[in-house]
Motif scaffolding. Structure first.
Motif, PDB file in Angstrom:
ATOM      1  N   ASP A  33       0.888  -1.059   0.045  1.00 17.98           N
ATOM      2  CA  ASP A  33       0.067   0.133   0.035  1.00 17.98           C
ATOM      3  C   ASP A  33       0.844   1.347   0.143  1.00 17.98           C
ATOM      4  O   ASP A  33       0.502   2.146  -0.712  1.00 17.98           O
ATOM      5  CB  ASP A  33      -0.995   0.190   1.142  1.00 17.98           C
ATOM      6  CG  ASP A  33      -1.854   1.345   1.503  1.00 17.98           C
ATOM      7  OD1 ASP A  33      -2.524   1.553   0.371  1.00 17.98           O
ATOM      8  OD2 ASP A  33      -1.637   1.971   2.283  1.00 17.98           O
ATOM      9  N   GLU A  34       1.910   1.323   0.871  1.00 23.28           N
ATOM     10  CA  GLU A  34       2.750   2.402   0.903  1.00 23.28           C
ATOM     11  C   GLU A  34       3.399   2.782  -0.444  1.00 23.28           C
ATOM     12  O   GLU A  34       3.786   3.806  -0.974  1.00 23.28           O
ATOM     13  CB  GLU A  34       3.750   2.382   2.062  1.00 23.28           C
ATOM     14  CG  GLU A  34       4.585   3.352   2.118  1.00 23.28           C
ATOM     15  CD  GLU A  34       5.733   3.069   3.359  1.00 23.28           C
ATOM     16  OE1 GLU A  34       6.559   4.225   3.710  1.00 23.28           O
ATOM     17  OE2 GLU A  34       5.653   1.986   3.803  1.00 23.28           O
ATOM     18  N   TRP A  35       4.043   1.751  -0.939  1.00 23.97           N
ATOM     19  CA  TRP A  35       4.868   1.507  -2.143  1.00 23.97           C
ATOM     20  C   TRP A  35       3.931   2.182  -3.420  1.00 23.97           C
ATOM     21  O   TRP A  35       4.139   3.350  -4.180  1.00 23.97           O
ATOM     22  CB  TRP A  35       5.298   0.206  -2.509  1.00 23.97           C
ATOM     23  CG  TRP A  35       6.061   0.365  -3.788  1.00 23.97           C
ATOM     24  CD1 TRP A  35       7.405   0.477  -3.936  1.00 23.97           C
ATOM     25  CD2 TRP A  35       5.734   0.322  -5.253  1.00 23.97           C
ATOM     26  NE1 TRP A  35       7.870   0.315  -5.293  1.00 23.97           N
ATOM     27  CE2 TRP A  35       6.849   0.343  -6.158  1.00 23.97           C
ATOM     28  CE3 TRP A  35       4.486   0.138  -6.068  1.00 23.97           C
ATOM     29  CZ2 TRP A  35       6.731   0.290  -7.407  1.00 23.97           C
ATOM     30  CZ3 TRP A  35       4.285   0.138  -7.395  1.00 23.97           C
ATOM     31  CH2 TRP A  35       5.695   0.181  -7.887  1.00 23.97           C
ATOM     32  N   ILE A  36       2.572   1.939  -3.514  1.00 22.67           N
ATOM     33  CA  ILE A  36       1.537   2.326  -4.474  1.00 22.67           C
ATOM     34  C   ILE A  36       1.349   3.808  -4.112  1.00 22.67           C
ATOM     35  O   ILE A  36       1.502   4.799  -5.038  1.00 22.67           O
ATOM     36  CB  ILE A  36       0.471   1.494  -4.442  1.00 22.67           C
ATOM     37  CG1 ILE A  36       0.826   0.072  -4.977  1.00 22.67           C
ATOM     38  CG2 ILE A  36      -0.790   2.204  -5.386  1.00 22.67           C
ATOM     39  CD1 ILE A  36      -0.550  -0.952  -4.961  1.00 22.67           C
ATOM     40  N   ARG A  37       1.004   4.061  -2.979  1.00 26.67           N
ATOM     41  CA  ARG A  37       0.477   5.413  -2.681  1.00 26.67           C
ATOM     42  C   ARG A  37       1.758   6.409  -2.765  1.00 26.67           C
ATOM     43  O   ARG A  37       1.327   7.556  -3.343  1.00 26.67           O
ATOM     44  CB  ARG A  37       0.121   5.532  -1.059  1.00 26.67           C
ATOM     45  CG  ARG A  37      -1.171   5.078  -0.918  1.00 26.67           C
ATOM     46  CD  ARG A  37      -1.352   5.067   0.613  1.00 26.67           C
ATOM     47  NE  ARG A  37      -2.455   4.440   1.162  1.00 26.67           N
ATOM     48  CZ  ARG A  37      -3.722   4.996   1.241  1.00 26.67           C
ATOM     49  NH1 ARG A  37      -4.040   6.463   1.120  1.00 26.67           N
ATOM     50  NH2 ARG A  37      -5.040   4.221   1.819  1.00 26.67           N
ATOM     51  N   SER A  38       3.018   6.140  -2.465  1.00 28.05           N
ATOM     52  CA  SER A  38       4.063   7.073  -2.519  1.00 28.05           C
ATOM     53  C   SER A  38       4.549   7.464  -3.952  1.00 28.05           C
ATOM     54  O   SER A  38       4.933   8.205  -4.202  1.00 28.05           O
ATOM     55  CB  SER A  38       5.115   6.425  -1.842  1.00 28.05           C
ATOM     56  OG  SER A  38       5.724   5.421  -2.241  1.00 28.05           O
ATOM     57  N   ARG A  39       4.046   6.389  -4.989  1.00 28.28           N
ATOM     58  CA  ARG A  39       4.283   6.634  -6.244  1.00 28.28           C
ATOM     59  C   ARG A  39       3.353   7.002  -7.243  1.00 28.28           C
ATOM     60  O   ARG A  39       3.616   7.664  -8.396  1.00 28.28           O
ATOM     61  CB  ARG A  39       5.214   5.228  -7.107  1.00 28.28           C
ATOM     62  CG  ARG A  39       6.411   4.937  -6.322  1.00 28.28           C
ATOM     63  CD  ARG A  39       6.864   3.562  -6.706  1.00 28.28           C
ATOM     64  NE  ARG A  39       8.355   3.328  -6.052  1.00 28.28           N
ATOM     65  CZ  ARG A  39       8.689   3.285  -4.930  1.00 28.28           C
ATOM     66  NH1 ARG A  39       7.953   3.465  -3.886  1.00 28.28           N
ATOM     67  NH2 ARG A  39       9.789   3.274  -4.377  1.00 28.28           N
ATOM     68  N   THR A  40       2.123   6.813  -6.481  1.00 30.77           N
ATOM     69  CA  THR A  40       1.180   7.201  -7.819  1.00 30.77           C
ATOM     70  C   THR A  40       0.145   8.076  -6.957  1.00 30.77           C
ATOM     71  O   THR A  40      -0.786   8.736  -7.568  1.00 30.77           O
ATOM     72  CB  THR A  40       0.237   5.912  -8.124  1.00 30.77           C
ATOM     73  OG1 THR A  40      -0.506   5.301  -6.955  1.00 30.77           O
ATOM     74  CG2 THR A  40       1.336   4.969  -8.605  1.00 30.77           C
ATOM     75  N   GLY A  41      -0.126   7.957  -5.851  1.00 28.00           N
ATOM     76  CA  GLY A  41      -1.229   8.938  -4.919  1.00 28.00           C
ATOM     77  C   GLY A  41      -2.421   8.289  -4.949  1.00 28.00           C
ATOM     78  O   GLY A  41      -3.304   8.904  -4.734  1.00 28.00           O
ATOM     79  N   ILE A  42      -2.339   6.811  -5.410  1.00 27.41           N
ATOM     80  CA  ILE A  42      -3.743   6.293  -5.461  1.00 27.41           C
ATOM     81  C   ILE A  42      -3.774   5.253  -4.126  1.00 27.41           C
ATOM     82  O   ILE A  42      -3.018   4.608  -3.872  1.00 27.41           O
ATOM     83  CB  ILE A  42      -3.802   5.247  -6.884  1.00 27.41           C
ATOM     84  CG1 ILE A  42      -3.613   6.300  -7.941  1.00 27.41           C
ATOM     85  CG2 ILE A  42      -4.988   4.237  -6.848  1.00 27.41           C
ATOM     86  CD1 ILE A  42      -3.315   5.549  -9.268  1.00 27.41           C
TER      87      ILE A  42
END
Length: 334
Positions: A33-42
């Motif tokens: 979750d953290e990897w996705i949020r930090s790179r995409t904002g999604i």
């Protein structure tokens, strides 16, 4: 005075299934979750259930837009999509039929994530020439149907959805009138955002495709720079043609590609972050549906109000890009 295309109704449709980052990350090694949020904002996106096609989402958005406009018929239906129900025929005639608009001119617009802007420009041309008085423009995509869910560089970014607007003939100076357009393309970038298999180039190559060639692929780092530069240049051109300054813009609504792209683009244009609307956290990148979904959500939330000056811009595969402006009108809520 020349005829202008005036926005008079809007609607959107998301499939009911919301997919969290945690759900996606469980199936993709090295993701979280953290990897996705930090790179995409999604934070989440919506995926269509089995048995749901792009046309179904397009019909849902189209119905709401027609109701919002108080219309039961139009002269043309345009569907911007990169994920049509079938390679042949186009999806728009089926959508028109399902909407009870059989016999109406209907065709698809293929410009990937820029498709909705291209659709608006095409509809404006139909109206300007007197070919149509009312046009339904829909952006709809089901990217979940072409994603490799083991590819963390793409599977976390895209979602499914549809958005639509009704345009009518009107005056260039009235609220809702679409302003000047800027459109462009660069085919040299065709391999950077693509589905390699399924078209004539692959089928007539004499070679069997790699299984992964049936899925969407994107060279993210290279696309990032092109997306920011092309949308910035196009936005400046559209503003200049309209006689607007960047300080005149109340809401800047760009294709919801990636939060980092949106932030960099706002910086490039000198538009304050609080004037750059984003719903990417909740719906992800919905391709051709991105702009109309954002417009509908902004209007429904009360953030976008009549009289606000809006700058729209998008970038997509092809490469393609485009921008336009309008002053937001009164619209009936479906």
């Amino acid at each position: 005075m020349s005829r202008a295309a005036v926005l008079t109704g809007i609607g959107s449709c998301l499939p009911p299934r919301a997919v969290s980052n945690a759900e996606l990350a469980a199936a993709v090694e090295g993701s979280s979750d953290e990897w996705i949020r930090s790179r995409t904002g999604i934070a989440r996106r919506h995926f269509a259930d089995p048995g749901t096609a792009t046309s179904d989402l397009a019909v849902g958005a189209g119905q709401r837009a027609l109701k919002s406009a108080g219309e039961s018929s139009v002269d043309a239906v345009l569907v911007a999509t990169a994920t049509p129900d079938r390679p042949c025929p186009a999806t728009a005639p089926l959508v028109a039929s399902k909407l009870g608009l059989g016999g109406t001119a209907a065709y698809d617009v293929a410009a990937v994530c820029t498709g909705f802007v291209y659709g608006l420009a095409t509809a404006a041309g139909l109206i300007a020439t007197g070919t149509a008085d009312r046009v339904l423009v829909i952006g709809a995509d089901t990217y979940s149907s072409i994603l490799d869910m083991t590819d963390r560089s793409t599977s976390a970014i895209f979602g499914d959805g549809a958005g639509a607007v009704v345009l009518r003939a009107g005056e260039p100076d009235e609220p809702g009138a679409l302003g000047p357009f800027d459109l462009g393309s660069d085919g040299e970038g065709c391999d950077l955002i693509t589905v390699r298999a399924g078209g004539s180039a692959q089928r007539l190559s004499g070679r069997d495709p790699d299984p992964k060639d049936h899925y969407f692929s994107m060279a993210g780092k290279e696309v990032f720079w092109h997306a920011v530069q092309r949308m910035a240049e196009s936005s400046r051109t559209a503003l200049g043609r309209a006689g607007w300054q960047h300080t005149d813009v109340d809401w800047f609504i760009a294709h919801q590609a990636n939060e980092r792209i949106l932030h960099r683009l706002s910086d490039e244009l000198g538009i304050a972050p609080e004037r750059a609307y984003s719903n990417i956290a909740e719906v992800g990148n919905t391709a051709a549906a991105s702009l109309p979904l954002a417009l509908d959500h902004a209007s429904a939330s009360g953030a976008l109000r009549p009289g606000h000056r809006v700058l729209l811009t998008a970038f997509g595969g092809g490469f393609t890009w485009g921008s336009t402006v309008l002053t937001w009108p009164e619209t009936g809520r479906a």
